[in-house]
Design an enzyme around this catalytic site. Sequence first.
Site, PDB file in Angstrom:
ATOM      1  N   ALA A  48       0.829  -1.203   0.000  1.00  0.00           N
ATOM      2  CA  ALA A  48       0.000   0.000   0.000  1.00  0.00           C
ATOM      3  C   ALA A  48       0.863   1.252   0.000  1.00  0.00           C
ATOM      4  O   ALA A  48       1.920   1.296   0.626  1.00  0.00           O
ATOM      5  CB  ALA A  48      -0.899   0.014   1.237  1.00  0.00           C
ATOM      6  N   CYS A  49       0.403   2.271  -0.747  1.00  0.00           N
ATOM      7  CA  CYS A  49       1.050   3.586  -0.676  1.00  0.00           C
ATOM      8  C   CYS A  49      -0.032   4.635  -0.825  1.00  0.00           C
ATOM      9  O   CYS A  49      -1.208   4.306  -0.952  1.00  0.00           O
ATOM     10  CB  CYS A  49       2.145   3.742  -1.727  1.00  0.00           C
ATOM     11  SG  CYS A  49       1.549   3.932  -3.417  1.00  0.00           S
ATOM     12  N   GLY A  50       0.350   5.894  -0.836  1.00  0.00           N
ATOM     13  CA  GLY A  50      -0.625   6.981  -0.832  1.00  0.00           C
ATOM     14  C   GLY A  50      -1.600   6.928  -1.996  1.00  0.00           C
ATOM     15  O   GLY A  50      -2.810   7.008  -1.816  1.00  0.00           O
ATOM     16  N   VAL A  95      -3.380   3.314   0.631  1.00  0.00           N
ATOM     17  CA  VAL A  95      -3.509   3.039   2.073  1.00  0.00           C
ATOM     18  C   VAL A  95      -4.932   3.233   2.552  1.00  0.00           C
ATOM     19  O   VAL A  95      -5.397   2.515   3.437  1.00  0.00           O
ATOM     20  CB  VAL A  95      -2.593   3.916   2.973  1.00  0.00           C
ATOM     21  CG1 VAL A  95      -1.215   3.348   3.075  1.00  0.00           C
ATOM     22  CG2 VAL A  95      -2.594   5.350   2.571  1.00  0.00           C
TER      23      VAL A  95
END
Lengths: 99, 154
Positions: free
Chosen positions: A11-13, A44
């Site tokens: 997960a990332c922004g 995220v």
Amino acid sequence: MAGKPKTILVACGTGIATSTVVANLVEEALRDRGFNIHVKQCKVAEVQAHLDGVDLIVTTTQLSGNFGVPIIKTLAFLTGIGKEDALKQIIDALNTAKV
Amino acid sequence: MNKVLELLEPSAVVLNYEARDAEEIISVLGEKLREAGYVQDTFVAGALERERSMPTGLPLGGEINAAIPHTEIQHVKRAGLSLATLAREISFHNMVSPEEEVPVRLVVLMALDQPKAQVEMLMKVSELLQNECLIQKIMQAHTYEDVRDALSDL
């Protein structure tokens, strides 16, 4: 390694930039070590919706909450700093994940 | 030609820039990508908002730290990269620990148009971030051509 593939959620922004790098590097490193894994990516903010079948979450941003699986927060795959250590954490988490 | 060079817009390479803060450099680079036709009018606002809620500062362990601002695909027309070297360090927040500040001198603002479409470029950007020698060359660049020459080693 036999058995059902383990699933890692990265997960990332935005779910498209840094998680792409991390997903690629993690997948490559684990395949090289003989792991049968499946890697998914998401934002995220959308982790909860992508948890199905996930054994481990790797994130490059803050992630709060309890999702019932281990969470590894690391910039190591982006910056190279502490990469071996991060990989070891991932492998340890996968090895202890429920089958 | 590698994907970073291919996507780097020459008019959006800003060298030795005196920025007051992160907002200023994101706005300057985003505006250049807009002028060159890569992004929508909403891109700068999108990138600023994203930086506030989910920052992109990356401590690289050497003399120079970087930030890689970017935002949602709906603000982007086509994929492109912009790059700035800063005359003085400005403060970004750490991507993984937002309460920490990271003094940054290299900014790579990315316009991404589709999920997963720019894997090769993103992998090259991470290679760049991990190559201190190459970062030093870029920091010393005076012209786009200097940056191009440095990046051709990627």
